[in-house]
Every structure is written in C-alpha cells, then in structure tokens.
Design an enzyme around this catalytic site. Sequence first.
Site, PDB file in Angstrom:
ATOM      1  N   VAL A  16       4.842  -1.057   3.009  1.00 44.40           N
ATOM      2  CA  VAL A  16       4.504   0.344   2.787  1.00 44.40           C
ATOM      3  C   VAL A  16       5.321   0.873   1.612  1.00 44.40           C
ATOM      4  CG1 VAL A  16       4.468   2.668   3.762  1.00 44.40           C
ATOM      5  CG2 VAL A  16       3.963   0.683   5.227  1.00 44.40           C
ATOM      6  N   LYS A  17       4.630   1.361   0.589  1.00 47.18           N
ATOM      7  CA  LYS A  17       5.315   1.888  -0.596  1.00 47.18           C
ATOM      8  C   LYS A  17       5.676   3.359  -0.375  1.00 47.18           C
ATOM      9  CE  LYS A  17       4.285   0.602  -4.834  1.00 47.18           C
ATOM     10  NZ  LYS A  17       3.541   0.346  -6.098  1.00 47.18           N
ATOM     11  N   ILE A  18       6.959   3.626  -0.542  1.00 47.77           N
ATOM     12  CA  ILE A  18       7.483   4.984  -0.427  1.00 47.77           C
ATOM     13  C   ILE A  18       8.177   5.333  -1.738  1.00 47.77           C
ATOM     14  CG2 ILE A  18       9.082   6.517   0.807  1.00 47.77           C
ATOM     15  CD1 ILE A  18       6.954   5.626   2.671  1.00 47.77           C
TER      16      ILE A  18
ATOM     17  N   PHE B 235       0.855  -1.185   0.000  1.00 52.49           N
ATOM     18  CA  PHE B 235       0.000   0.000   0.000  1.00 52.49           C
ATOM     19  C   PHE B 235       0.893   1.238   0.000  1.00 52.49           C
ATOM     20  CE2 PHE B 235      -2.923  -2.850   2.621  1.00 52.49           C
ATOM     21  CZ  PHE B 235      -3.749  -3.160   1.551  1.00 52.49           C
TER      22      PHE B 235
END
Length: 239
Positions: A91-93, A65
């Site tokens: 977690v997509k950064i 996400f």
Amino acid sequence: MAREQLNVEVFADGADIESMKSAYKNNEVDGFTTNPSLMAKAGVSDYKAFAEEAVREIPDASISFEVFADDLDTMEREAEILKQYGDNVFVKIPIVTTDGESTIPLIEKLSANQVRLNVTAVYTLDQVKAITEAVTEGVPTYVSVFAGRIADTGVDPLPLMKDAVEVTHSKDGVKLLWASCREVINVIQADEIGADIITCPADVVKKVNNNLGKDINELSVDTVKGFAKDIQASGLSIL
C-alpha cells in the site's frame, strides 16, 4: 552487464494493464508500482477492477497500489481495502498530505498491523529516518526516494541515496527504492550504491532488457542503420 547480473530489483512504473501483463509474462521486471497520475494517464476508470485484474494476472510479484485520500483517517480506510487484494500488494502512502501534514502516525499504525507499505514522495534523509524508525521491524516496507526528481533540481541525489541505504538497512524488512528513474545509468547507480529496488518507466525497462551491456563500439553502426531505416520510410530525398 545484463539485467540478470544486477543485485537491484527492477520494477515497472505504470498502470497500463496490458503492458504490466506482458512485462510479467516475459520476465522483464521483478515487480510493479502504480500511482494516481499513472492510472489517470492509462485511462483506468475502475480502481477495484484494475487492482483485481492486476493481482489475478500477476499473483507472485510485488505490486504497489496508492491511496487516493488526503487525510489520515480516510487513507487508513483505503489502505485496509487495498491490502486485501493480495499478499503481494504494498500500500503506497505519501509521506505528507497536500497541506504538509506528516503521515508518520498512520505509517506507524499500519505497519504495526502488518500492512506492507510503500512510503512515497520521499525527498530528505530526515524523512527516511522517520519512516525507518516508525515501521515495525520485519514487516516489509519500501521507502521510495525520488532520486530522479531531486536530480531535476540540479542536485546530485547520490550522496542522499547512499546515506538512505545505510538508514533503511538498519532495520529488518525495510528496503530502499530509487524512484523517478530517468535513464539506464540510474539503474547502474542504484545497483552500485546498494539500493534494493529501482522503479523505471516502460521505455527505460525496455532499454534495461535490450541495451544493458551492449558494446558501445557497435553503437555507431546501429545508429546509422536506424537513420537509414527512417530515411527509407520517410520518402524524403536530397537529390
């Protein structure tokens, strides 16, 4: 070669929850990635409800996400929320903000706090090296290199991807993800160079499961049968 013979994991790239649930139930993929563009395309109106349903229906496969913010402080707050949705959540950064500011300081901080990360929008070997150096050893991390978009510029992504394999595999827990897959041959390429994961849109996922390993000598008949079916359905005629 069938999908079961691949070493590379195949992830579905999309945000249509029903398609995700179906792909998981039918064991069509090994994991899932989403992003803001895909969520908008799928008509997601409530991020929290979408994430909760996805993790509830897909409890033991990787799901990524992405944060929505464009500054590091807000990204950090969003990451803390997203990571809580499940132990299978990454977690997509993005590697940079819209004004080009590097997110490496945040990546380093989140990884040190045991947040599983999927660092996205990566295009250069220097970025791959910086990410690999920044994350904490042993904390699961994906480095998403957009090989397909690199190829769209007329540049062969394979040399970069081969080097990226060596860099990412130098630290325990870091995996190379081949992003923006365009066709099934990309899956074979990713597998051959030792990439860990490839994300594919729904149409490519379908081809991987249905077409991979087909005898090309049979394709002429299959193709003409397709023409015949469409001719009959069209109601068109020449004579």
